[in-house]
Design a protein around this motif. Structure first.
Motif, short mmCIF file in Angstrom:
data_model
loop_
_atom_site.label_atom_id
_atom_site.label_comp_id
_atom_site.label_asym_id
_atom_site.label_seq_id
_atom_site.Cartn_x
_atom_site.Cartn_y
_atom_site.Cartn_z
N THR A 205 -4.62 0.50 -5.10
CA THR A 205 -3.71 -0.42 -4.75
C THR A 205 -4.88 -1.40 -3.93
OG1 THR A 205 -2.54 0.59 -3.85
CG2 THR A 205 -2.20 -1.32 -2.57
N ALA A 206 -5.67 -1.46 -3.42
CA ALA A 206 -7.00 -2.39 -2.70
C ALA A 206 -7.26 -2.72 -3.67
CB ALA A 206 -7.96 -1.40 -1.84
N ILE A 207 -8.22 -2.56 -5.02
CA ILE A 207 -8.04 -2.60 -6.08
C ILE A 207 -7.58 -3.89 -6.89
CG2 ILE A 207 -9.75 -3.23 -8.56
CD1 ILE A 207 -10.52 -0.62 -7.46
N SER B 268 -15.72 2.64 -0.87
CA SER B 268 -14.35 2.48 -0.21
C SER B 268 -13.25 2.77 1.06
CB SER B 268 -14.12 4.17 -0.98
OG SER B 268 -14.66 4.71 -0.03
N ASN C 144 -4.78 -5.53 -5.40
CA ASN C 144 -4.71 -6.29 -4.90
C ASN C 144 -5.78 -7.56 -4.39
OD1 ASN C 144 -2.17 -5.26 -4.36
ND2 ASN C 144 -2.31 -4.75 -2.32
N LYS C 145 -6.72 -7.10 -4.63
CA LYS C 145 -8.30 -7.76 -4.59
C LYS C 145 -8.25 -8.45 -5.57
CE LYS C 145 -11.91 -7.34 -1.61
NZ LYS C 145 -12.00 -8.40 -0.50
N PHE D 93 -1.91 -5.53 4.90
CA PHE D 93 -0.67 -5.04 4.45
C PHE D 93 -0.25 -5.38 5.96
CE2 PHE D 93 2.56 -1.45 4.77
CZ PHE D 93 2.87 -1.72 4.51
N ALA E 192 -4.48 4.58 -2.61
CA ALA E 192 -5.03 3.49 -1.38
C ALA E 192 -5.84 2.89 -2.27
CB ALA E 192 -5.52 4.39 -0.38
N ILE E 193 -6.75 3.03 -2.74
CA ILE E 193 -8.15 2.45 -2.98
C ILE E 193 -7.59 1.23 -4.63
CG2 ILE E 193 -10.65 2.81 -4.56
CD1 ILE E 193 -10.89 5.19 -2.65
N ASN F 87 -14.72 -7.57 5.40
CA ASN F 87 -14.57 -8.59 3.64
C ASN F 87 -15.57 -7.44 2.54
OD1 ASN F 87 -13.74 -10.10 1.60
ND2 ASN F 87 -14.60 -12.11 2.51
N ILE F 88 -14.96 -6.61 1.91
CA ILE F 88 -16.11 -5.96 0.86
C ILE F 88 -15.76 -7.10 -0.42
CG2 ILE F 88 -13.79 -4.24 0.92
CD1 ILE F 88 -16.98 -2.58 -0.61
N HIS F 89 -16.71 -7.03 -1.24
CA HIS F 89 -16.40 -7.56 -1.96
C HIS F 89 -16.25 -6.42 -3.87
CE1 HIS F 89 -17.10 -9.91 -6.06
NE2 HIS F 89 -17.19 -10.97 -4.93
N LEU F 90 -15.58 -7.12 -4.62
CA LEU F 90 -15.30 -5.57 -5.20
C LEU F 90 -16.17 -5.46 -6.16
CD1 LEU F 90 -11.74 -6.16 -6.81
CD2 LEU F 90 -12.07 -4.12 -6.15
N LEU G 184 -12.88 -1.19 1.73
CA LEU G 184 -11.41 -1.66 0.60
C LEU G 184 -10.25 -1.20 1.77
CD1 LEU G 184 -12.01 -3.01 -2.20
CD2 LEU G 184 -11.44 -0.95 -3.08
N ILE G 185 -9.92 0.53 1.91
CA ILE G 185 -8.81 0.93 3.28
C ILE G 185 -8.66 -0.26 3.44
CG2 ILE G 185 -8.14 2.23 2.86
CD1 ILE G 185 -9.21 4.76 1.33
N GLU H 35 -9.56 -2.79 4.96
CA GLU H 35 -9.34 -4.28 4.17
C GLU H 35 -7.57 -4.34 4.08
OE1 GLU H 35 -11.51 -6.63 1.94
OE2 GLU H 35 -10.78 -8.22 1.84
N GLU H 36 -7.46 -3.81 3.16
CA GLU H 36 -5.79 -3.56 1.86
C GLU H 36 -4.99 -3.32 3.50
OE1 GLU H 36 -4.77 -4.50 -0.46
OE2 GLU H 36 -2.46 -4.09 0.55
N THR H 37 -5.35 -2.09 4.22
CA THR H 37 -4.15 -1.63 5.80
C THR H 37 -4.50 -2.59 6.35
OG1 THR H 37 -5.06 0.49 5.07
CG2 THR H 37 -4.29 -0.28 6.79
N ILE I 41 0.76 -0.80 -0.02
CA ILE I 41 0.44 -0.25 0.35
C ILE I 41 0.55 1.71 0.16
CG2 ILE I 41 -0.09 0.13 2.28
CD1 ILE I 41 -3.52 0.81 2.25
N ASN J 99 -8.64 -12.41 -5.68
CA ASN J 99 -10.04 -13.34 -6.20
C ASN J 99 -9.29 -14.31 -7.38
OD1 ASN J 99 -11.34 -12.11 -5.02
ND2 ASN J 99 -12.21 -10.54 -6.31
#
Lengths: 167, 94
Positions: free
Chosen positions: A157-159, B71, A161-162, B82, A154-155, B28-31, B74-75, B77-79, A56, A166
């Protein structure tokens, strides 16, 4: 650790072009800039042949760089167009801005601010250049574009990596 | 500082999500949910911008908060991923 600057430079320049188009320039900050950061990360991954997740921190750095380049180019275009046209959004919106500021009743300091703003308008109309306006627009663009760039980073990167997760 | 109702909605959505996340650990969020909220908000922005209908504070607030929630999730979850990824490294470093 690959080159982060080139993708950010390309996408920052691309998004700054949209700031010169009337009508959609208001969408640049909150829509096109995060989208350009997404593109920056795509280019960065392709250029450096990265298939796995990106940290991130890297996404935020790419968003930060894209924001800086976009702000620099956007301010440059704005200053250049102001120099040529001797008018800009700031000049045309000045009467309405003055009215709105006066309605807020913020006290005597407002008179000084309005005096400065009118001085800027007068300089732009006469010579097409106002040093204070250049500084103001550059700082304003830097702050807002960096914030939205970081958010986009941030958004995005999250997309990415997700998606990796998947697949 | 004054912000538009769409931005207020985004901040409100993010704030509510942050508060909810204090009491739950399962992020947990679906894209698809994120893209759906993004598309809904973009459609609202474009339709207002091109004068298909007048700016409506309630609609903007709802679409904004929908996007704020997705959003932020999503952030967050990513954080979290990480930080979890960093934890074993710091243990090894000790």
């Amino acid at each position: 650790m690959g080159n982060k600057y080139l993708p950010a430079l390309v996408c920052g320049f691309a998004v700054s072009i949209f700031t010169t188009i009337p009508g959609i320039k208001s969408l640049v900050c909150c829509l096109f800039l995060p989208a350009s950061v997404f593109l920056t990360i795509t280019l960065y991954k392709k250029a450096n042949k990265i298939d796995q997740n990106i940290p991130i921190g890297t996404g935020l750095m790419l968003g930060f760089l894209t924001g800086i380049f976009a702000a620099a180019f956007s301010s440059g275009f704005d200053i250049l167009l102001t120099l040529i046209l001797r008018s800009n959004d700031f000049v045309t919106a000045m009467p309405e801005t003055e009215k709105a500021i006066r309605e807020l009743n913020l006290g005597p300091m407002i008179d000084e601010s309005l005096k400065l703003m009118k001085q800027m308008v007068s300089q732009i109309q006469q010579t097409g250049f106002s040093f204070f306006y250049c500084v103001l627009i550059t700082i304003s663009n830097l702050i807002s574009y960096i914030i939205f760039g970081l958010l986009g980073g941030a958004i995005s990167t999250a997309i990415f990596n997700k998606r990796n997760l998947n697949s | 500082m004054l912000v538009c109702s769409r931005c207020a909605g985004i901040y409100f959505g993010a704030l509510i999500t942050a508060l909810v996340l204090l009491f739950t650990h399962n992020i947990n969020i679906h894209l698809k949910f994120f893209f759906l909220s993004l598309i809904v908000m973009i459609i609202d922005v474009l339709l207002v911008n091109f004068n298909f209908y007048d700016y409506n504070k309630t609609v903007s607030f709802i679409t904004g908060s929908f996007f704020g929630v997705s959003s932020f999730l999503l952030i967050a979850e990513e954080t979290e991923n990480f930080i979890l990824h960093l934890l074993p490294k710091s243990k090894n470093g000790e």
